[in-house]
Write a protein that holds these residues in place. Structure first.
Motif, PDB file in Angstrom:
ATOM      1  N   ASP A  30     -75.160  12.549  26.003  1.00 53.26           N
ATOM      2  CA  ASP A  30     -75.819  13.848  25.904  1.00 53.26           C
ATOM      3  C   ASP A  30     -74.801  14.984  25.891  1.00 53.26           C
ATOM      4  N   VAL A  31     -73.754  14.869  26.696  1.00 48.05           N
ATOM      5  CA  VAL A  31     -72.717  15.902  26.714  1.00 48.05           C
ATOM      6  C   VAL A  31     -71.998  15.949  25.372  1.00 48.05           C
ATOM      7  N   VAL A  32     -71.766  14.789  24.759  1.00 48.81           N
ATOM      8  CA  VAL A  32     -71.142  14.745  23.434  1.00 48.81           C
ATOM      9  C   VAL A  32     -72.035  15.444  22.410  1.00 48.81           C
ATOM     10  N   VAL A  33     -73.337  15.173  22.456  1.00 47.46           N
ATOM     11  CA  VAL A  33     -74.289  15.830  21.553  1.00 47.46           C
ATOM     12  C   VAL A  33     -74.205  17.343  21.719  1.00 47.46           C
ATOM     13  N   ARG A  56     -64.796  16.996  34.197  1.00 49.95           N
ATOM     14  CA  ARG A  56     -63.330  16.944  34.134  1.00 49.95           C
ATOM     15  C   ARG A  56     -62.882  15.829  33.198  1.00 49.95           C
ATOM     16  N   ALA A  57     -63.553  14.672  33.299  1.00 51.90           N
ATOM     17  CA  ALA A  57     -63.205  13.543  32.439  1.00 51.90           C
ATOM     18  C   ALA A  57     -63.495  13.855  30.981  1.00 51.90           C
ATOM     19  N   PHE A  58     -64.612  14.518  30.730  1.00 52.98           N
ATOM     20  CA  PHE A  58     -64.960  14.863  29.350  1.00 52.98           C
ATOM     21  C   PHE A  58     -63.947  15.850  28.770  1.00 52.98           C
ATOM     22  N   ALA A  59     -63.590  16.854  29.549  1.00 53.15           N
ATOM     23  CA  ALA A  59     -62.615  17.838  29.074  1.00 53.15           C
ATOM     24  C   ALA A  59     -61.273  17.180  28.771  1.00 53.15           C
ATOM     25  N   LYS A  60     -60.854  16.262  29.626  1.00 50.59           N
ATOM     26  CA  LYS A  60     -59.589  15.565  29.419  1.00 50.59           C
ATOM     27  C   LYS A  60     -59.663  14.690  28.161  1.00 50.59           C
ATOM     28  N   THR A  61     -60.817  14.081  27.930  1.00 46.03           N
ATOM     29  CA  THR A  61     -60.986  13.200  26.782  1.00 46.03           C
ATOM     30  C   THR A  61     -61.001  13.966  25.471  1.00 46.03           C
ATOM     31  N   ILE A  62     -61.605  15.142  25.484  1.00 42.18           N
ATOM     32  CA  ILE A  62     -61.690  15.959  24.277  1.00 42.18           C
ATOM     33  C   ILE A  62     -60.335  16.545  23.905  1.00 42.18           C
ATOM     34  N   GLY A  63     -59.516  16.828  24.906  1.00 41.36           N
ATOM     35  CA  GLY A  63     -58.233  17.465  24.630  1.00 41.36           C
ATOM     36  C   GLY A  63     -58.389  18.974  24.601  1.00 41.36           C
ATOM     37  N   GLY A  64     -57.389  19.668  24.106  1.00 40.31           N
ATOM     38  CA  GLY A  64     -57.447  21.125  24.115  1.00 40.31           C
ATOM     39  C   GLY A  64     -57.143  21.668  25.499  1.00 40.31           C
ATOM     40  N   THR A  65     -57.388  22.953  25.683  1.00 41.04           N
ATOM     41  CA  THR A  65     -57.100  23.588  26.967  1.00 41.04           C
ATOM     42  C   THR A  65     -58.327  23.524  27.879  1.00 41.04           C
ATOM     43  N   PHE A  66     -58.074  23.467  29.181  1.00 37.48           N
ATOM     44  CA  PHE A  66     -59.142  23.293  30.162  1.00 37.48           C
ATOM     45  C   PHE A  66     -58.891  24.194  31.367  1.00 37.48           C
ATOM     46  N   LYS A  67     -59.954  24.880  31.813  1.00 31.80           N
ATOM     47  CA  LYS A  67     -59.874  25.709  33.016  1.00 31.80           C
ATOM     48  C   LYS A  67     -61.078  25.397  33.905  1.00 31.80           C
ATOM     49  N   ARG A  68     -60.849  25.432  35.197  1.00 26.95           N
ATOM     50  CA  ARG A  68     -61.930  25.212  36.162  1.00 26.95           C
ATOM     51  C   ARG A  68     -62.055  26.438  37.048  1.00 26.95           C
ATOM     52  N   GLU A 199     -56.310   9.874  28.637  1.00 25.86           N
ATOM     53  CA  GLU A 199     -55.645  10.430  27.468  1.00 25.86           C
ATOM     54  C   GLU A 199     -56.695  10.944  26.488  1.00 25.86           C
ATOM     55  N   PRO A 200     -56.401  12.025  25.738  1.00 30.31           N
ATOM     56  CA  PRO A 200     -57.349  12.523  24.728  1.00 30.31           C
ATOM     57  C   PRO A 200     -57.669  11.446  23.697  1.00 30.31           C
ATOM     58  N   ARG A 201     -58.920  11.387  23.264  1.00 30.14           N
ATOM     59  CA  ARG A 201     -59.351  10.399  22.291  1.00 30.14           C
ATOM     60  C   ARG A 201     -59.715  11.021  20.946  1.00 30.14           C
ATOM     61  N   THR A 202     -59.399  12.301  20.770  1.00 24.98           N
ATOM     62  CA  THR A 202     -59.710  12.968  19.521  1.00 24.98           C
ATOM     63  C   THR A 202     -58.791  14.175  19.378  1.00 24.98           C
ATOM     64  N   THR A 203     -58.951  14.911  18.293  1.00 28.33           N
ATOM     65  CA  THR A 203     -58.166  16.125  18.048  1.00 28.33           C
ATOM     66  C   THR A 203     -59.110  17.284  17.761  1.00 28.33           C
ATOM     67  N   ILE A 204     -58.621  18.503  17.880  1.00 24.68           N
ATOM     68  CA  ILE A 204     -59.429  19.683  17.600  1.00 24.68           C
ATOM     69  C   ILE A 204     -59.884  19.680  16.146  1.00 24.68           C
ATOM     70  N   GLU A 205     -58.995  19.296  15.234  1.00 22.00           N
ATOM     71  CA  GLU A 205     -59.351  19.261  13.809  1.00 22.00           C
ATOM     72  C   GLU A 205     -60.476  18.268  13.544  1.00 22.00           C
ATOM     73  N   GLU A 206     -60.411  17.110  14.189  1.00 18.35           N
ATOM     74  CA  GLU A 206     -61.443  16.097  14.011  1.00 18.35           C
ATOM     75  C   GLU A 206     -62.785  16.587  14.562  1.00 18.35           C
ATOM     76  N   ILE A 207     -62.755  17.256  15.688  1.00 17.16           N
ATOM     77  CA  ILE A 207     -63.978  17.776  16.291  1.00 17.16           C
ATOM     78  C   ILE A 207     -64.660  18.773  15.359  1.00 17.16           C
ATOM     79  N   LEU A 208     -63.889  19.702  14.793  1.00 14.82           N
ATOM     80  CA  LEU A 208     -64.458  20.706  13.894  1.00 14.82           C
ATOM     81  C   LEU A 208     -65.067  20.040  12.658  1.00 14.82           C
TER      82      LEU A 208
END
Length: 313
Positions: A30-33, A56-68, A199-208
């Motif tokens: 659901d979070v991925v959706v 936190r795990a989702f943010a780490k998996t997606i990659g990019g910058t993360f703030k809490r 470790e990230p499992r994707t890239t920003i370009e792939e996400i877009l």
């Protein structure tokens, strides 16, 4: 449309996050959706069920910058957006960005902040920009706010206003693990240690690219009519003061498209609407009179059960 690539993307994200949160594959999905629909997610549950660790795990998996950001009653709007400060060396004011300038923002216990601070998120959530001292700054894409919320019965909480709740694309709840799953966690490695090793499992370009692909999924007239039947029933039910908004209907439509794509389909089924509607629509309802926690979800599920499902989608 490369549906296999989307399925692989889904598998990679869910598998990676499942190393941290055991037995919550559906919630991770659901979070991925939500993420692929450029939405924001609200996780509402009692403390200690893994809300923060999941995000936190989702943010780490997606990659990019993360703030809490840990929300408390003394957090100010400027603590989120940033401030203009006077630089003695240059003799000029400079903008110092706040934590909202990241791809993924974890707003922990958002309902512990005061309404003033909560409202400072509205512009960023709705328009992907913030305004400080008359100057507008665009947020970094992809941009997603992942908020956790304790039940309103908890001490020291401020209910989110309807206008802000409606800005959240989806609301989910984790609940307790099964006995077997919880025993495996008790005897396993430290969760924070696992998160730090992800470790990230994707890239920003792939996400877009995947975000654009989700919008290409076909939604038949029958499925759209089924969605609108549910939406309109929320607006005519006497137990509901304010039904689902147009923004909510659009969110359910987009969510169904993303879910179908992640399942490897180029078309939406009525089952996609039926499964996702409680997560996307329930928190947008404003009920009449005093109600218990979770009453909005129970009422929406009752409406969905009473709405005829089209035979073909």
């Amino acid at each position: 449309m490369d549906l296999q690539a989307l399925k692989d993307f889904r598998t990679g994200i869910v598998d990676n996050c499942s190393k941290v949160i055991v037995g919550k594959e559906d919630e991770i999905f659901d979070v991925v959706v939500c993420f692929l629909c450029s939405g924001h997610v609200l996780i509402e549950d009692i403390p200690g069920t893994g809300k923060t660790m999941l995000l936190r795990a989702f943010a780490k998996t997606i990659g990019g910058t993360f703030k809490r950001v840990q929300f408390t009653p003394d957090v100010l709007p400027s603590d989120l957006t940033g401030i203009n400060f006077y630089n003695l060396k240059t003799g000029e004011f400079e903008f110092r960005p706040g934590p909202l300038f990241a791809n993924m923002i974890l707003a922990d216990e958002i309902n512990r902040a005061t309404p003033r601070t909560q409202s400072s998120l509205l512009e960023a959530m709705a328009e992907r920009q913030i305004t400080v001292d008359g100057e507008t700054y665009r947020m970094t894409e992809p941009f997603m706010i992942m908020a956790t919320q304790n039940p309103l019965e908890s001490h020291g909480t401020f209910p989110l206003p309807d206008a802000q709740t409606d800005r959240f694309f989806m609301r989910i709840s984790l609940g307790y693990m099964t006995r077997v799953e919880e025993i495996s966690v008790l005897s396993g490695r430290d969760t924070l240690e696992i998160v730090n090793e992800l470790e990230p499992r994707t890239t920003i370009e792939e996400i877009l690219r995947f975000k654009k692909m989700c919008r290409e999924v076909e939604v038949s007239a029958d499925v759209v009519a089924y969605l609108m039947d549910i939406v309109e029933r929320t607006r005519s039910d006497s137990r509901i003061r304010i039904g689902v908004s147009t923004r909510g209907a659009i969110a359910a439509y987009r969510a169904a498209q993303a879910a179908a794509a992640l399942e490897g389909r180029s078309y939406v089924l009525p089952e996609d609407i039926r499964r996702l509607a409680p997560r996307v629509l329930a928190h947008r309802l404003s009920l009449s009179g005093m109600t218990d926690t979770g009453e909005d979800l129970r009422l929406l599920e009752e409406i969905i059960e009473a709405t005829p499902v089209p035979l073909e989608g």
